[in-house]
Design a protein around this motif. Sequence first.
Motif, mmCIF file in Angstrom:
data_model
loop_
_atom_site.group_PDB
_atom_site.id
_atom_site.type_symbol
_atom_site.label_atom_id
_atom_site.label_comp_id
_atom_site.label_asym_id
_atom_site.label_seq_id
_atom_site.Cartn_x
_atom_site.Cartn_y
_atom_site.Cartn_z
ATOM 1 N N MET A 119 9.838 -11.480 8.254
ATOM 2 C CA MET A 119 9.192 -10.915 7.062
ATOM 3 C C MET A 119 8.994 -9.413 7.247
ATOM 4 N N PRO A 120 8.969 -8.641 6.148
ATOM 5 C CA PRO A 120 8.826 -7.184 6.262
ATOM 6 C C PRO A 120 7.455 -6.803 6.806
ATOM 7 N N ASP A 121 7.437 -5.723 7.607
ATOM 8 C CA ASP A 121 6.169 -5.255 8.162
ATOM 9 C C ASP A 121 5.537 -4.228 7.225
ATOM 10 N N ILE A 122 4.369 -3.709 7.638
ATOM 11 C CA ILE A 122 3.632 -2.799 6.763
ATOM 12 C C ILE A 122 4.393 -1.508 6.522
ATOM 13 N N GLU A 123 5.128 -1.034 7.511
ATOM 14 C CA GLU A 123 5.887 0.203 7.312
ATOM 15 C C GLU A 123 6.963 0.024 6.251
ATOM 16 N N ALA A 124 7.597 -1.140 6.231
ATOM 17 C CA ALA A 124 8.607 -1.403 5.194
ATOM 18 C C ALA A 124 7.957 -1.440 3.819
ATOM 19 N N LYS A 125 6.770 -2.041 3.715
ATOM 20 C CA LYS A 125 6.053 -2.068 2.437
ATOM 21 C C LYS A 125 5.727 -0.654 1.964
ATOM 22 N N LEU A 126 5.222 0.163 2.878
ATOM 23 C CA LEU A 126 4.830 1.523 2.496
ATOM 24 C C LEU A 126 6.041 2.355 2.098
ATOM 25 N N LYS A 127 7.161 2.171 2.803
ATOM 26 C CA LYS A 127 8.373 2.902 2.434
ATOM 27 C C LYS A 127 8.801 2.554 1.014
ATOM 28 N N PHE A 128 8.758 1.276 0.673
ATOM 29 C CA PHE A 128 9.118 0.851 -0.681
ATOM 30 C C PHE A 128 8.154 1.442 -1.709
#
Length: 345
Positions: free
Chosen positions: A1-10
Amino acid sequence: MPDIEAKLKFLRSPASYGSLGQQVELIETHMSWVFVLEQRVFKLKKPVCFPFLDFSTLQAREFYCREEVRLNARLAPGVYLGVVALQWQDGAFALVPEAQWPAPGETVDWLVVMRRLPRQRMLSELIARHSVARSDIDALLALLGAFYRAAPAAPVSANDYVSRLRHEQALNREVLLRPQFVLQDVRLAIERLDAALAQCTDLLRARASRRHVLDGHGDLRPDHVCLLDPPVVIDCLEFNPQLRQVDPFDEVAYLGLECDLAGAPWIGSQLVAGIADALGDHPGPSLMHFYTAYRAMLRARLAMAHLLDPRPRSPERWPAQSERYIAHALVALDAFNQTMHLQMP
């Protein structure tokens, strides 16, 4: 599952918001990441757990996103637009509003959506520009007076109310007197607030017994007040009901303190007089000076608590800010002692 950094980048990408996204400004707070667009604001809660809140699970973040929308409708109708799901499907994110549920992706987080308010009408900005009119504060008082008249009394006993104040003061002592913190006059301020709390115990118990402790806002300060026509007040404390259970004069003392620190000391006296008239409740100057000192020391503690984070943001900022609050607490405690002396037979 995506981590927090991936969420923030999106979420930092304007393309993620479709026609809403032309540019995105990211603001990080102690508990959230806030993504500011031209007309909308999206707020993602951090997956954190502190003694006073727990956002560590997806279910908790959904619940408190919904609570934030529900509770802020009281003082900011039409500003909080709802929640959106951040979903993950086939290696890609999507923001899915409630109107499009159910959706095929897996929900990996939740965001609150708000209408963006004009920054130039925030009370903090108006104070900075010396542009606040007394009529602006009268309009705010009309909103707050109606809110407090309608607010339900909090289910807190007289003993519990005093115990909560003592608990917060114990936390002040524990944090502010840590050996690694060297703050001017901090021990004097804590000891004098201890004495004032002891002197005020009967008055504070009476406030709770007479049902003057209400389900209020919990964080009433100038950067949460927008002086539209009519005004709105945003960002109430949704994550801990006890922190919202306040005496209206405690909240008004807090707002007056913050306005004083920002450069508009006259606002506090207008707020106190206006709320006293609106509620038909005139508690007297001693209680107001106590609440001001209490709030100042609480804010001093919260400033220094930033330095207890593993990676504090702007660490150079907090000691000076804490000392400003301590100095204001001592001024309020001087005034408290004077009014108490005048009341003695």
